[in-house]
Design a protein around this motif. Structure first.
Motif, PDB file in Angstrom:
ATOM      1  N   ALA A   1       0.835  -1.205   0.000  1.00  0.00           N
ATOM      2  CA  ALA A   1       0.000   0.000   0.000  1.00  0.00           C
ATOM      3  C   ALA A   1       0.868   1.253   0.000  1.00  0.00           C
ATOM      4  N   ARG A   2       1.904   1.250   0.814  1.00  0.00           N
ATOM      5  CA  ARG A   2       2.821   2.409   0.866  1.00  0.00           C
ATOM      6  C   ARG A   2       3.542   2.580  -0.467  1.00  0.00           C
ATOM      7  N   LEU A   3       3.965   1.483  -1.066  1.00  0.00           N
ATOM      8  CA  LEU A   3       4.616   1.541  -2.375  1.00  0.00           C
ATOM      9  C   LEU A   3       3.686   2.167  -3.413  1.00  0.00           C
ATOM     10  N   ASP A   4       2.416   1.770  -3.400  1.00  0.00           N
ATOM     11  CA  ASP A   4       1.446   2.373  -4.319  1.00  0.00           C
ATOM     12  C   ASP A   4       1.356   3.883  -4.111  1.00  0.00           C
ATOM     13  N   GLN A   5       1.317   4.315  -2.845  1.00  0.00           N
ATOM     14  CA  GLN A   5       1.255   5.751  -2.543  1.00  0.00           C
ATOM     15  C   GLN A   5       2.484   6.474  -3.084  1.00  0.00           C
ATOM     16  N   LEU A   6       3.656   5.906  -2.843  1.00  0.00           N
ATOM     17  CA  LEU A   6       4.893   6.547  -3.296  1.00  0.00           C
ATOM     18  C   LEU A   6       4.964   6.623  -4.820  1.00  0.00           C
ATOM     19  N   LEU A   7       4.568   5.546  -5.489  1.00  0.00           N
ATOM     20  CA  LEU A   7       4.601   5.553  -6.954  1.00  0.00           C
ATOM     21  C   LEU A   7       3.603   6.551  -7.527  1.00  0.00           C
ATOM     22  N   GLU A   8       2.423   6.649  -6.920  1.00  0.00           N
ATOM     23  CA  GLU A   8       1.444   7.648  -7.374  1.00  0.00           C
ATOM     24  C   GLU A   8       2.000   9.056  -7.215  1.00  0.00           C
ATOM     25  N   GLY A   9       2.655   9.294  -6.085  1.00  0.00           N
ATOM     26  CA  GLY A   9       3.264  10.610  -5.851  1.00  0.00           C
ATOM     27  C   GLY A   9       4.362  10.902  -6.857  1.00  0.00           C
ATOM     28  N   LEU A  10       5.175   9.901  -7.158  1.00  0.00           N
ATOM     29  CA  LEU A  10       6.254  10.084  -8.136  1.00  0.00           C
ATOM     30  C   LEU A  10       5.696  10.405  -9.524  1.00  0.00           C
ATOM     31  N   GLU A  11       4.667   9.661  -9.911  1.00  0.00           N
ATOM     32  CA  GLU A  11       4.114   9.846 -11.256  1.00  0.00           C
ATOM     33  C   GLU A  11       3.532  11.239 -11.461  1.00  0.00           C
ATOM     34  N   SER A  12       3.078  11.865 -10.382  1.00  0.00           N
ATOM     35  CA  SER A  12       2.476  13.192 -10.523  1.00  0.00           C
ATOM     36  C   SER A  12       3.492  14.321 -10.345  1.00  0.00           C
TER      37      SER A  12
END
Length: 184
Positions: free
Chosen positions: A20-31
């Motif tokens: 779940a944390r990885l998903d959050q970090l990747l979403e933040g990176l992509e934006s």
């Protein structure tokens, strides 16, 4: 406590929280804009490809028993699906997901069974509790959503999961009721 030199393993809830944390970090990176962001995303993509290749090589060397054991582990199964190297066909994975949900649906008085794949769409037969069929509303859409989520998690190759319309069997009318209408 782990033995000296042993790697401490993560319990499933810890794995889930890290995912779940990885998903959050990747979403933040992509934006986030900028060349550093693009480099970080590319690094994650390349690392994922390398780990996928390593996992594929493990699967190439695994016999049927080991391959089955690896596919039965929830985390490994998701990785095998992600890298498109799961040893089971989509039909079998989806049917197993439905079978795992079946007892919970039956506890609520309904039933669910796998009806197959039509193109890229999974089909399930749903029966609502209390003998009311699919028109009762209420929990039927919750069950449909749960089944859809479970099947697509193990078989993302499918584009959708939809219920098959079940028709009620015709009402039984005894032959004597039709032939003795005017009799007293």
């Amino acid at each position: 406590m782990a033995e000296p030199g042993a790697v401490e393993r993560l319990a499933d809830p810890m794995v889930e929280s890290r995912l779940a944390r990885l998903d959050q970090l990747l979403e933040g990176l992509e934006s986030a804009p900028g060349p550093s962001t693009r480099s970080a995303i590319e690094a994650v993509r390349l690392l994922t490809e390398i780990y996928g290749e390593a996992l594929a090589r493990v699967m190439d060397r695994a016999d049927a028993r080991l391959s089955g054991l690896l596919a039965d582990d929830e985390l490994l199964a998701h990785l095998l699906v992600l890298h498109e190297i799961h040893p089971e066909p989509v039909e079998r994975r989806a049917a197993r997901a439905v079978e795992r949900l079946r007892p919970a649906v039956q506890e609520r008085g309904g039933d669910v069974e796998w009806a197959g794949v039509d193109g890229a769409v999974g089909r399930v037969r749903l029966t609502a509790g209390g003998g009311c069929g699919s028109g009762c509303g209420g929990g039927t859409s919750d069950v449909t959503d749960a089944v859809r989520e479970a099947v697509l998690a193990v078989a993302p190759e499918l584009t959708a999961v939809e219920p098959v319309e079940t028709t009620a069997p015709p009402a039984f009318v005894p032959l004597t009721a039709l032939t003795n209408r005017g009799a007293t």
